[in-house]
Design a protein around this motif. Sequence first.
Motif, PDB file in Angstrom:
ATOM      1  N   VAL A 219      -3.136   5.431   8.751  1.00  0.00           N
ATOM      2  CA  VAL A 219      -3.749   4.362   9.849  1.00  0.00           C
ATOM      3  C   VAL A 219      -2.929   3.030   9.794  1.00  0.00           C
ATOM      4  CG1 VAL A 219      -6.035   3.405  10.146  1.00  0.00           C
ATOM      5  CG2 VAL A 219      -5.782   5.853   9.794  1.00  0.00           C
ATOM      6  N   SER A 220      -2.763   2.596   8.808  1.00  0.00           N
ATOM      7  CA  SER A 220      -2.252   1.329   8.698  1.00  0.00           C
ATOM      8  C   SER A 220      -1.071   1.024   9.318  1.00  0.00           C
ATOM      9  CB  SER A 220      -2.018   0.660   7.176  1.00  0.00           C
ATOM     10  OG  SER A 220      -0.917   1.274   6.564  1.00  0.00           O
TER      11      SER A 220
ATOM     12  N   LEU B 274      -6.484  18.697 -15.396  1.00  0.00           N
ATOM     13  CA  LEU B 274      -7.026  18.730 -14.151  1.00  0.00           C
ATOM     14  C   LEU B 274      -7.887  17.794 -13.801  1.00  0.00           C
ATOM     15  CD1 LEU B 274      -7.608  22.513 -13.676  1.00  0.00           C
ATOM     16  CD2 LEU B 274      -6.752  21.097 -12.178  1.00  0.00           C
TER      17      LEU B 274
ATOM     18  N   SER C 123     -13.534  11.783  -8.545  1.00  0.00           N
ATOM     19  CA  SER C 123     -12.674  12.237  -7.096  1.00  0.00           C
ATOM     20  C   SER C 123     -13.266  10.972  -6.208  1.00  0.00           C
ATOM     21  CB  SER C 123     -12.694  13.566  -6.697  1.00  0.00           C
ATOM     22  OG  SER C 123     -12.088  14.460  -7.804  1.00  0.00           O
TER      23      SER C 123
ATOM     24  N   PHE D 141       2.202   2.089  -3.307  1.00  0.00           N
ATOM     25  CA  PHE D 141       1.105   2.322  -4.007  1.00  0.00           C
ATOM     26  C   PHE D 141       0.884   3.863  -3.745  1.00  0.00           C
ATOM     27  CE2 PHE D 141      -3.521   3.058  -4.309  1.00  0.00           C
ATOM     28  CZ  PHE D 141      -3.626   2.839  -5.569  1.00  0.00           C
TER      29      PHE D 141
ATOM     30  N   LEU E  80      -7.646   0.539   3.148  1.00  0.00           N
ATOM     31  CA  LEU E  80      -7.714   0.799   4.552  1.00  0.00           C
ATOM     32  C   LEU E  80      -8.652  -0.274   4.962  1.00  0.00           C
ATOM     33  CD1 LEU E  80      -6.428   1.913   7.179  1.00  0.00           C
ATOM     34  CD2 LEU E  80      -8.402   3.636   6.946  1.00  0.00           C
TER      35      LEU E  80
ATOM     36  N   VAL F 172      -6.952  16.400 -10.243  1.00  0.00           N
ATOM     37  CA  VAL F 172      -7.831  16.448  -9.316  1.00  0.00           C
ATOM     38  C   VAL F 172      -8.364  15.328  -8.726  1.00  0.00           C
ATOM     39  CG1 VAL F 172     -10.008  17.542  -8.606  1.00  0.00           C
ATOM     40  CG2 VAL F 172      -8.501  18.789  -9.772  1.00  0.00           C
ATOM     41  N   PRO F 173      -8.980  14.457  -9.558  1.00  0.00           N
ATOM     42  CA  PRO F 173      -9.437  13.101  -8.864  1.00  0.00           C
ATOM     43  C   PRO F 173      -8.193  12.098  -8.160  1.00  0.00           C
ATOM     44  CG  PRO F 173     -10.155  13.535 -10.902  1.00  0.00           C
ATOM     45  CD  PRO F 173      -9.330  14.503 -10.963  1.00  0.00           C
TER      46      PRO F 173
ATOM     47  N   ALA G 271      -0.835  -6.424   2.402  1.00  0.00           N
ATOM     48  CA  ALA G 271      -0.746  -5.266   1.683  1.00  0.00           C
ATOM     49  C   ALA G 271      -0.160  -4.049   2.405  1.00  0.00           C
ATOM     50  CB  ALA G 271      -1.877  -4.739   0.922  1.00  0.00           C
ATOM     51  N   TRP G 272      -0.246  -4.254   3.845  1.00  0.00           N
ATOM     52  CA  TRP G 272       0.398  -3.187   4.668  1.00  0.00           C
ATOM     53  C   TRP G 272       1.824  -3.456   5.094  1.00  0.00           C
ATOM     54  CZ3 TRP G 272      -3.998  -2.802   8.951  1.00  0.00           C
ATOM     55  CH2 TRP G 272      -5.096  -2.167   8.474  1.00  0.00           C
TER      56      TRP G 272
ATOM     57  N   PHE H 171      -7.303  13.515  -4.895  1.00  0.00           N
ATOM     58  CA  PHE H 171      -8.310  12.827  -3.793  1.00  0.00           C
ATOM     59  C   PHE H 171      -7.965  11.388  -3.579  1.00  0.00           C
ATOM     60  CE2 PHE H 171     -10.570  16.629  -4.712  1.00  0.00           C
ATOM     61  CZ  PHE H 171     -11.026  16.758  -3.393  1.00  0.00           C
ATOM     62  N   ALA H 172      -7.592  10.511  -4.301  1.00  0.00           N
ATOM     63  CA  ALA H 172      -7.141   9.071  -4.161  1.00  0.00           C
ATOM     64  C   ALA H 172      -5.700   9.222  -3.423  1.00  0.00           C
ATOM     65  CB  ALA H 172      -6.929   8.359  -5.630  1.00  0.00           C
TER      66      ALA H 172
ATOM     67  N   LEU I  50       0.664   6.977  -6.567  1.00  0.00           N
ATOM     68  CA  LEU I  50      -0.398   7.662  -6.691  1.00  0.00           C
ATOM     69  C   LEU I  50       0.109   9.404  -6.523  1.00  0.00           C
ATOM     70  CD1 LEU I  50      -3.452   6.538  -5.040  1.00  0.00           C
ATOM     71  CD2 LEU I  50      -3.255   7.032  -7.318  1.00  0.00           C
TER      72      LEU I  50
ATOM     73  N   PHE J  17     -11.472   8.170  -4.301  1.00  0.00           N
ATOM     74  CA  PHE J  17     -11.111   8.267  -2.812  1.00  0.00           C
ATOM     75  C   PHE J  17     -11.761   7.251  -2.061  1.00  0.00           C
ATOM     76  CE2 PHE J  17     -12.297   9.980   1.549  1.00  0.00           C
ATOM     77  CZ  PHE J  17     -11.449  10.573   1.788  1.00  0.00           C
TER      78      PHE J  17
ATOM     79  N   VAL K 265      -4.926  11.694  -1.213  1.00  0.00           N
ATOM     80  CA  VAL K 265      -5.534  11.639   0.364  1.00  0.00           C
ATOM     81  C   VAL K 265      -5.971  10.534   1.006  1.00  0.00           C
ATOM     82  CG1 VAL K 265      -7.195  12.940   1.597  1.00  0.00           C
ATOM     83  CG2 VAL K 265      -5.807  14.172   0.030  1.00  0.00           C
ATOM     84  N   ALA K 266      -6.941   9.756   0.040  1.00  0.00           N
ATOM     85  CA  ALA K 266      -7.224   8.375   0.603  1.00  0.00           C
ATOM     86  C   ALA K 266      -6.145   7.638   1.197  1.00  0.00           C
ATOM     87  CB  ALA K 266      -8.173   7.617  -0.245  1.00  0.00           C
TER      88      ALA K 266
ATOM     89  N   ILE L 251      -4.285   8.675   4.263  1.00  0.00           N
ATOM     90  CA  ILE L 251      -5.246   8.041   5.346  1.00  0.00           C
ATOM     91  C   ILE L 251      -4.880   6.631   5.512  1.00  0.00           C
ATOM     92  CG2 ILE L 251      -7.418   7.762   6.250  1.00  0.00           C
ATOM     93  CD1 ILE L 251      -8.330  10.325   4.726  1.00  0.00           C
ATOM     94  N   ALA L 252      -5.129   6.081   4.437  1.00  0.00           N
ATOM     95  CA  ALA L 252      -4.786   4.391   4.708  1.00  0.00           C
ATOM     96  C   ALA L 252      -3.296   4.251   5.210  1.00  0.00           C
ATOM     97  CB  ALA L 252      -4.935   3.853   3.324  1.00  0.00           C
TER      98      ALA L 252
ATOM     99  N   LEU M 168      -9.566   4.223  -0.255  1.00  0.00           N
ATOM    100  CA  LEU M 168      -9.724   3.876   1.282  1.00  0.00           C
ATOM    101  C   LEU M 168     -10.499   2.666   1.617  1.00  0.00           C
ATOM    102  CD1 LEU M 168      -9.364   6.082   3.307  1.00  0.00           C
ATOM    103  CD2 LEU M 168     -11.754   6.436   3.320  1.00  0.00           C
TER     104      LEU M 168
ATOM    105  N   LEU N  84       0.853  -1.273   0.141  1.00  0.00           N
ATOM    106  CA  LEU N  84       0.046   0.166   0.120  1.00  0.00           C
ATOM    107  C   LEU N  84       0.869   1.236   0.017  1.00  0.00           C
ATOM    108  CD1 LEU N  84      -2.665   1.552   0.427  1.00  0.00           C
ATOM    109  CD2 LEU N  84      -2.223   1.186   2.947  1.00  0.00           C
ATOM    110  N   HIS N  85       1.994   1.081   0.578  1.00  0.00           N
ATOM    111  CA  HIS N  85       2.738   2.377   0.922  1.00  0.00           C
ATOM    112  C   HIS N  85       3.270   3.111  -0.247  1.00  0.00           C
ATOM    113  CE1 HIS N  85       1.979   0.994   5.030  1.00  0.00           C
ATOM    114  NE2 HIS N  85       2.797  -0.239   4.692  1.00  0.00           N
TER     115      HIS N  85
END
Lengths: 302, 560
Positions: free
Chosen positions: A296-297, A277, B142, A110, B154, A281-282, B180-181, A285-286, A114, B146, A288-289, A292-293, B150, A107-108
């Motif tokens: 948190v992971s 753009l 988006s 990935f 996650l 832009v999309p 995957a982590w 946002f991916a 991104l 997103f 940012v997700a 977060i993942a 997630l 994931l990291h």
Amino acid sequence: MSARHDSILNHARSRWLWISLTLSLAAIVAYALHSPSVPPNGGTWLGYTLGSIAGLLIIWLMLFGLRKRSYSGSSSLRGWLSAHIYLGTTLILLALLHAGFQAGWNLHTFFLLLMLLVIFSGFFGVYCYLRYPTLMTRNRDSTTRNAMLEEIGELDQNALALADGIDPKVHGVVLRSIQNTRLGGGVLTQLRAHDDSDAALTGIRAALEAREKTSQAASGAKSGQTIFAMVDFLASGTNDRQAEALRKLIDLLSRKKALASKVARDIQYQALMEIWLYFHVPLSFATVAALIAHVVSVFFYW
Amino acid sequence: MRWLIRRVIKQGKGAVSYEEDVHFGDVLSIGRAADQAIFLSDIRAALNHARVTSLGPGRYKVESLILSGIRVNGELTYETDVAAGAVLEIASNRITLLDPPRDFEAAVEIGALDKAEQEAVKAKRAKPTSLKQTWLGKRLPSWILFVAVLLFGLLLPAASHFLPALGKALHHSPLPSTAAWNPGPLDAAHRFFGDDCKQCHATPFLTVRDTACTTCHTRMAAHADPARFNLPQLGEARCASCHQDHLGLAGMVNTQESLCSTCHTDLKTRTANASQLDDATDFGRHHPQFRVRLPAWQADGGFAPQLTRLSEGLKENSGLKFDHALHLKPELNSPKGRRNLQCSTCHQPDAGGLAMKPVDFESMCHDCHTLGFDTFAPDRQVPHAKVAEVVYMLDDYYAKRALEGGYTEASAPGFVQQRRRPGEAALSQQETVEALSWARNKSRQVADSLFTGRACVTCHAVSRDAAAANTPGSGWKIAPVRVAGIWYGEARFTHAKHSTMQCKDCHNAEASASATDLLIPGIDNCRQCHAGESGGSKVASTCIACHRYHQSTSLQLKQL
């Protein structure tokens, strides 16, 4: 003072370039001096520090989307964009140092990919913003798209009137040409600057000139093809008044064709300036997700 | 055929009036020419623009007579069959084909599009001129990306942590699970259970507990008694402080100096004198002189080495007398000719390479140092054995000689000196008693001389119990001997790793004439090649190059 144009790259005497370079240099020096007993990774104190800076930077970079929509900011949007570009570029270095240049099938990495996609699509955006406004201004030649469109409308009317005085056949040809002139279209059409105006016009003119030189009717011309129909008509001994009108008509249509090409190019430049753009832009946002993942992971399995 | 042609005329403010006309013919021509059935004045209409043919009540055929075609019901076409209700758009006119009313076979209605309608038609036909007007968007992609990232990055792996069945299912699918982590390859020894993160990461958002390690590492020794040495206050010492996984093969053992040096400063005060260890933070710069285990023995003979700080002129007591310098001289005279002795003649590394094997008399010394005791029997030797064994052997030997006779030493009784021939009468009882008495005295004398002058004292320290001083051949004691062994008790020195060196590089044996010279080198000798973590040109040697962290002999990690 130099009258240098203040662009997004050298805004405020390249303030953000220097800030980014300083940040990069500090990160590199810290990384070089840092000698953990384990291979450099995100889990050392420097790894956590760089990761935190990079993470906060991503969130700040995302705020540009909000800033862009608000018209009440105290700082200039150009300044924001300049900072957005330079700090976004710095993010590549920060992320790589944070990871200690490690990558894997996880994931990291990935997340890293991104983020790189977002940044590199941004680079294309910078290229577009620097290149196309100039081209657009030059292309429009101190007029506007609406003015050009209006002129095309007028030319159409004039051409029809002129064609009507020549021959119904010619009128039909012009009518078709008007109908075929469709500016804009789907995504690919806009990006390719393709206008459907009668592309045969240049052909007509070339054929006309050729005919005038040889003044000899070519029996091989196929009646079904309008270009040749027109030229045939011209060559088949019509009177001078009609020939004159026909030449005028071709001039009009050429002028229209040039205008239509300009409008199509205008649309193309605008589309090119915007198309990236739709990735940037999309994907951001991916990212940012993924951020977060990632965070948190990592702490989920501390 | 009768056509009804109805013109719709707008008269402002929404008022409409109709003008009806009749046309006779099969075909209804439409155009700008004067002869058209429906005459259109708009310049955008061709002279002969289109043709409508009635195919029957309410059915029409529409044909375009020009190349650009005609728009029927919004679609460009050249020829089409339509039903009543179809709408033809030509320039700014709208022509509707109708169901014929009574008395007519066909009907059309013609109306002009007003400005607003024309604009609407134009707008409807206009193609998008910016990407915003196309299907492309930013908001929806988006959101999709997103949520997808997630979910797969996650939520799904996290769910598989709590639902083992889901984890198992994910593992056998291409979907991401907690694997995957995984930030990096595991240590080789941990890979066999590496699929199951929970083996170590038992509770989310908590660091790996030591109990996770000691589940398998059951016999791992502790560092020191935490209660006695106040360890918890000295610093964090989780397993993971030194052992970090997910760093491939390189990361598992942390060799950093600071892991030790942060605690090993001022230990005496910080442990309230529980630890008497000196400070050590860097082998090259800040490390005390070594302490060696000097050989020593308890009163009952038990080996009890004394840990002693190396110092100039420190002597050792190996229990032997030995002149290294003498033995290392070239061309040494020996019973078997000239010999050159090497260090390795007597000092052989043991199988592990850590220490040296004990020196062995029979294989190393005996060639030169014979243990003969009787000039009448130069081949006989006493064994290199315990005192009692030696004395027994001598007793047996002389008793046998006395009874056999023929021992021609002057001090012996005559019947002992006399060689007995076969068939001769045996010694009388009186003679036997005398012979044995002589033999016993003789053997004890020989023993005394062996222990005091001839053989043993060459190498050994021999003493005698005061109580037995007047009893010949008894009370002798040989001091215990320790030559090879573990000298550095608190560090692990191994000869095997130093096999490229010569013995004399560290052990100055050639200059040593006495066995009491301590030939074990001190820290300065090591520092010629070794330095601390930032060693420069020297071998960078951090603490655990020589020391062990898990060193407690009495306490195991699991017991803590």
